[in-house]
Design a protein around this motif. Structure first.
Motif, short mmCIF file in Angstrom:
data_model
loop_
_atom_site.label_atom_id
_atom_site.label_comp_id
_atom_site.label_asym_id
_atom_site.label_seq_id
_atom_site.Cartn_x
_atom_site.Cartn_y
_atom_site.Cartn_z
N LYS A 252 0.82 -1.22 0.00
CA LYS A 252 0.00 0.00 0.00
C LYS A 252 0.85 1.26 0.00
O LYS A 252 0.58 2.17 -0.81
CB LYS A 252 -0.95 -0.01 1.20
N LYS B 25 2.03 1.90 -3.40
CA LYS B 25 1.01 1.74 -4.45
C LYS B 25 1.49 0.75 -5.53
O LYS B 25 1.63 1.10 -6.70
CB LYS B 25 0.65 3.08 -5.09
N MET C 42 -6.38 2.21 -7.97
CA MET C 42 -5.11 2.75 -7.47
C MET C 42 -4.72 4.01 -8.26
O MET C 42 -4.28 5.01 -7.70
CB MET C 42 -4.04 1.67 -7.68
#
Ligand SMILES: NC(=O)CC[C@H](N)C(=O)O
Length: 461
Positions: free
Chosen positions: A418, A421, A448
């Motif tokens: 995360k 990304k 995303m």
């Protein structure tokens, strides 16, 4: 192979659309019960029709193939190709495609459909594919189902090559396509026995050859002198220059309403690293609203970042993922600067860029029915797979989550970081061939990209 004709008297009873010869397995079958010139006979093997004269009722035609020793040999018994495995086993069969000798790693694929997509998937470079589906070639080869410009695998090993083709899109037979591509095929071998062997021993090197004279022991030695490990096969399949891609998947693919809902939005610009990219991945990304620039595998990350894309895509590709450090280095340089999505080889390169390691599986995953659990929701996907290596999750840093797990053997099948990304999956959401369950991965990547775009807009405001 020389086809000989001869006449032989058979009983009248066997002459009405019944085998033209009842002493051997029929090769040509009489289509008429009459005698005289121009009597039609149809091949039981290829459906070829020829005419021959029968001098009197009761005369029938037998066609035979001449064996290598000059003696007549029936075509179904003809052995003019060999598969030799490094464990010393020799499998004699019937040649199709090109003539010659090739050495590669032998893997088996359990897909029931999609042989053309498998033939043209560049990830199979350096490999022979044993198709466990027993009948290959019945829908021929068409323009629309190509996954790349050519057939990259070294050869195919099948039980039965379809004698006829029935598909309105077909433009050539598998045999013609393999001949044109210089790829070997061997048919009429026991693919079930070969698969069971590979499952016990693991993937083996093998030689397919139409040379029936070199001693098998010599060929076995040759199989042992080569290894796919440590070889950079990506350089042999990647594009030479950057190019743009616009084609989307066709209308019947648009089962996902979120694809259509996105029409009209400003497209996302994606730079896709081509490690052996399959066309349907590009088509799916285009369908999800991406404008694509495809770049060669060694394209410098600095130049990718200069293009200022919305995201970077890492494609599938052949061979050992630990043999391409230059590709890992490029991924490392874009990580954290742009959202990244990797598929298969792309997943393995991303895993290494995070600091992780890959290892070789016993015989890999190649087929259209591998169950996957998506850990965050426990959703199960049936997936299309084609890989021999996997990322060792224990070598990954703490901020990388294992999101997908292969339920057959518990191996890592997807990653998410995360903070950076970056996401990846070890299998094939483009589903060409295969089930569409994993199409949602493209959507997750698009989410995303949207977040990134919204974040930038908020900072600018
Ligand atoms: N389809 C792929 O990208 C395969 C990746 C890699 N060559 C493997 O076999 O694991």
């Amino acid at each position: 192979m020389e086809v000989l004709a001869q006449t032989q008297r058979v009983s009248l009873a066997s002459f009405n659309n019944t085998p033209a010869c009842h002493v051997r397995r029929p090769v040509f079958i009489s289509r008429s019960q009459f005698c005289g010139g121009n009597q039609p006979f149809e091949s039981a093997v290829s459906r070829q029709v020829l005419t021959a004269s029968t001098s009197r009722r009761g005369d029938a035609l037998i066609l035979r193939c001449q064996g290598s020793n000059g003696a007549a040999a029936a075509p179904w018994a003809q052995k003019d190709a060999r598969l030799v495995l490094e464990d010393g086993s020799v499998w004699e069969g019937r040649a199709f495609g090109t003539q010659g000798t090739a050495l590669a790693e032998v893997v088996f694929n359990t897909s029931l459909t999609g042989y053309q997509e498998i033939l043209t998937d560049p990830s199979y470079k350096g490999q022979f594919v044993v198709f466990t589906h027993p009948h290959i070639g019945n829908v021929g080869i068409n323009f629309g189902d190509m996954e790349s410009e050519k057939c990259h695998l070294g050869g195919i090993i099948i039980r039965d090559l379809s004698a006829s083709v029935s598909n309105y899109r077909s433009t050539k037979t598998v045999d013609e396509y393999l001949k044109e591509q210089g790829v070997l095929g061997i048919a009429d071998v026991d693919t079930r026995a070969i698969t069971r062997r590979l499952r016990d021993t693991g993937a083996l090197n093998g030689i397919i050859t139409t040379d029936m004279t070199t001693p098998a022991e010599e060929l076995v030695q040759q199989t042992k002198s080569w290894s796919i490990l440590g070889k950079d096969l990506i350089r042999e399949v990647t594009c030479s220059e950057p190019y743009e891609w616009k084609d989307t998947t066709e209308h019947e693919w648009e089962f996902n309403p979120n694809v259509l809902a996105r029409n009209g939005e400003q497209p996302f610009h994606i730079v896709a690293y081509d490690f052996g990219i399959k066309h349907n991945i590009l088509r799916r990304l285009a369908s999800f609203g991406c404008r694509l620039t495809v770049v060669p595998a060694d394209y410098p990350a600095s130049k990718v970042l200069e293009m200022n894309p919305d995201g970077v895509f890492l494609s599938n590709g052949p061979g050992d993922p630990s043999a391409v450090p230059y590709a890992v280095e490029n991924v490392r340089q874009v990580l954290g600067k742009k959202p990244v999505f990797g598929i298969c080889m792309g997943h393995q390169l991303l895993g290494q860029a995070f600091g992780g390691e890959t290892f070789k599986l016993k015989f890999g995953h190649h087929g259209g029915n591998h169950p996957i659990r998506y850990a965050p929701t426990s959703r199960i996907e049936i997936s299309a797979q084609n890989h021999n290596y996997a990322v060792n999750p224990e070598t990954l840093p703490a901020d990388v989550e294992v999101t997908h797990i292969n339920l057959n053997d518990g191996t890592c099948a997807g990653l998410l970081c995360k903070p950076k990304k970056a996401m990846s999956i070890q299998y094939h959401p483009e589903a060409s061939p295969g089930p569409h369950d994993a199409d949602v991965c493209f959507e997750q990547f698009i989410e995303m990209l949207k977040e990134e775009r919204a974040g930038k807009a908020a900072v600018a405001a």
